[in-house]
Scaffold this motif. Structure first.
Motif, PDB file in Angstrom:
ATOM      1  N   PHE A  82      41.537  37.963  41.294  1.00 28.90           N
ATOM      2  CA  PHE A  82      41.149  37.493  42.614  1.00 28.90           C
ATOM      3  C   PHE A  82      42.128  38.061  43.812  1.00 28.90           C
ATOM      4  O   PHE A  82      41.686  38.437  44.933  1.00 28.90           O
ATOM      5  CB  PHE A  82      41.582  35.959  42.467  1.00 28.90           C
ATOM      6  N   ALA A  83      43.428  38.226  43.423  1.00 31.84           N
ATOM      7  CA  ALA A  83      44.210  38.847  44.433  1.00 31.84           C
ATOM      8  C   ALA A  83      43.936  40.056  44.949  1.00 31.84           C
ATOM      9  O   ALA A  83      43.783  40.456  46.141  1.00 31.84           O
ATOM     10  CB  ALA A  83      45.644  38.897  44.006  1.00 31.84           C
ATOM     11  N   ALA A  84      43.340  41.119  43.957  1.00 32.29           N
ATOM     12  CA  ALA A  84      42.913  42.474  44.446  1.00 32.29           C
ATOM     13  C   ALA A  84      41.532  42.302  44.999  1.00 32.29           C
ATOM     14  O   ALA A  84      41.557  43.118  46.243  1.00 32.29           O
ATOM     15  CB  ALA A  84      42.776  43.228  43.121  1.00 32.29           C
ATOM     16  N   MET A  85      40.641  41.516  44.775  1.00 31.65           N
ATOM     17  CA  MET A  85      39.493  41.486  45.411  1.00 31.65           C
ATOM     18  C   MET A  85      39.615  40.829  46.762  1.00 31.65           C
ATOM     19  O   MET A  85      39.015  41.340  47.722  1.00 31.65           O
ATOM     20  CB  MET A  85      38.585  40.762  44.654  1.00 31.65           C
ATOM     21  N   ALA A  86      40.353  39.915  46.955  1.00 34.17           N
ATOM     22  CA  ALA A  86      40.673  39.102  48.239  1.00 34.17           C
ATOM     23  C   ALA A  86      40.983  40.300  49.101  1.00 34.17           C
ATOM     24  O   ALA A  86      40.733  40.402  50.462  1.00 34.17           O
ATOM     25  CB  ALA A  86      41.301  37.861  48.168  1.00 34.17           C
TER      26      ALA A  86
END
Length: 182
Positions: A82-86
């Motif tokens: 989630f952190a990388a994609m966001a």
């Protein structure tokens, strides 16, 4: 996956946020910097894990950007994905939404009209070039040539004469291809 106890999710998010602004040509163009950060600097992934993450995501169906989620997953599980994609998606998505809204509000201004008029032939040219690249191998095969030309002509006619969504035409082409009619 390496130990996630030492992963700073905010740092992961901010790094991918920064890379998003540099990813001209898509997120894959920043893969060397991702490698430097994830493998060389933070040691969150090994060389093998990094390479395998990209290979797995590129082999899977779907958008090419999925490799970012796989990298994040391998760093810190679901929260890492989630952190990388966001991080990689937030700047470009925000920019597109802001530009679209601004253009819609200013659609009658000379600058927006000139930009739209200038982009139309460019977009058409890119679509034709893509269509040619996709059709050309089938046009070379005598057993597919006639069906391919008929599919191209039908698509052009439907596009020009109806308001049928292109999604339905792509779906129809896929069905014809699956039935080996093209």
């Amino acid at each position: 996956m390496l130990a996630t106890a030492h992963v700073d999710l905010l740092d992961l998010f901010l790094h991918f946020l920064t890379l998003s602004l540099l990813s001209i040509g898509g997120a894959i163009s920043t893969a060397p910097e991702m490698h430097r950060f994830l493998v060389g600097e933070r040691h969150w992934l090994s060389d093998t894990e990094f390479t395998s993450s990209i290979a797995l995501a590129q082999a899977a169906p779907g958008p090419n950007i999925l490799f970012v989620a796989v990298l994040g997953w391998n760093v810190a599980g679901l929260s890492g994905a989630f952190a990388a994609m966001a991080g990689i998606m937030l700047p470009s998505t925000t920019l597109v939404l802001a530009a679209t809204r601004w253009a819609r509000r200013n659609k009658d201004s000379l600058g927006v009209r000139a930009f739209s008029a200038g982009m139309a032939p460019l977009t058409l040219g890119l679509m034709l070039a893509t269509g040619w690249l996709l059709a050309e191998p089938y046009l070379r095969l005598p057993e597919h040539r006639l069906a391919t030309l008929a599919l191209i002509a039908g698509t052009v006619l439907l596009t020009l004469k109806t308001r049928l969504s292109l999604v339905w035409m792509v779906l129809g082409g896929g069905v014809l291809g699956a039935l080996d009619l093209v």
